[in-house]
Design an enzyme around this catalytic site. Structure first.
Site, PDB file in Angstrom:
ATOM      1  N   MET A 193       0.852  -1.170   0.000  1.00 14.49           N
ATOM      2  CA  MET A 193       0.000   0.000   0.000  1.00 14.49           C
ATOM      3  C   MET A 193       0.905   1.243   0.000  1.00 14.49           C
ATOM      4  O   MET A 193       1.226   1.771   1.042  1.00 14.49           O
ATOM      5  CB  MET A 193      -0.913  -0.024   1.221  1.00 14.49           C
ATOM      6  CG  MET A 193      -1.784   1.176   1.307  1.00 14.49           C
ATOM      7  SD  MET A 193      -3.070   1.167   2.571  1.00 14.49           S
ATOM      8  CE  MET A 193      -2.642  -0.031   3.732  1.00 14.49           C
ATOM      9  N   PRO A 194       1.325   1.705  -1.165  1.00 14.04           N
ATOM     10  CA  PRO A 194       2.186   2.879  -1.240  1.00 14.04           C
ATOM     11  C   PRO A 194       1.462   4.154  -0.809  1.00 14.04           C
ATOM     12  O   PRO A 194       0.270   4.331  -1.065  1.00 14.04           O
ATOM     13  CB  PRO A 194       2.565   2.973  -2.712  1.00 14.04           C
ATOM     14  CG  PRO A 194       2.271   1.638  -3.286  1.00 14.04           C
ATOM     15  CD  PRO A 194       1.147   1.083  -2.472  1.00 14.04           C
ATOM     16  N   TYR A 195       2.235   5.012  -0.159  1.00  9.88           N
ATOM     17  CA  TYR A 195       1.772   6.343   0.217  1.00  9.88           C
ATOM     18  C   TYR A 195       2.827   7.315  -0.276  1.00  9.88           C
ATOM     19  O   TYR A 195       3.995   7.214   0.103  1.00  9.88           O
ATOM     20  CB  TYR A 195       1.614   6.457   1.731  1.00  9.88           C
ATOM     21  CG  TYR A 195       1.352   7.868   2.215  1.00  9.88           C
ATOM     22  CD1 TYR A 195       0.064   8.363   2.264  1.00  9.88           C
ATOM     23  CD2 TYR A 195       2.398   8.692   2.593  1.00  9.88           C
ATOM     24  CE1 TYR A 195      -0.175   9.660   2.695  1.00  9.88           C
ATOM     25  CE2 TYR A 195       2.163   9.991   3.020  1.00  9.88           C
ATOM     26  CZ  TYR A 195       0.879  10.466   3.072  1.00  9.88           C
ATOM     27  OH  TYR A 195       0.651  11.744   3.487  1.00  9.88           O
TER      28      TYR A 195
END
Length: 68
Positions: A1-3
């Site tokens: 889950m990239p931010y």
């Protein structure tokens, strides 16, 4: 889950269309390069007032005057 958090100075009137292009471009890059799922990729754009941004120990406007 990239931010991904993109910080830009609040000047020149960045448009909603430009921000949407940044969000799409970063999302696509992460998908293509790292095989990250676009539906779980978060991109946040923060616009920072010039008086809250510094470079090389100087407020950004002073830095620009010295280096342009």
């Amino acid at each position: 889950m990239p931010y991904v958090n993109i910080k830009i100075t609040r000047e020149g009137g960045t448009t909603a269309e430009q921000k949407a292009e940044l969000i799409a471009g970063v999302t696509n890059l992460l998908s293509e390069t790292l095989n990250k799922n676009p539906s779980t990729t978060f991109v946040v754009i923060d616009e920072v007032d010039l008086d809250n941004w510094g470079i090389g120990g100087l407020p950004v406007e002073d830095y620009r005057k010295k280096h342009t």
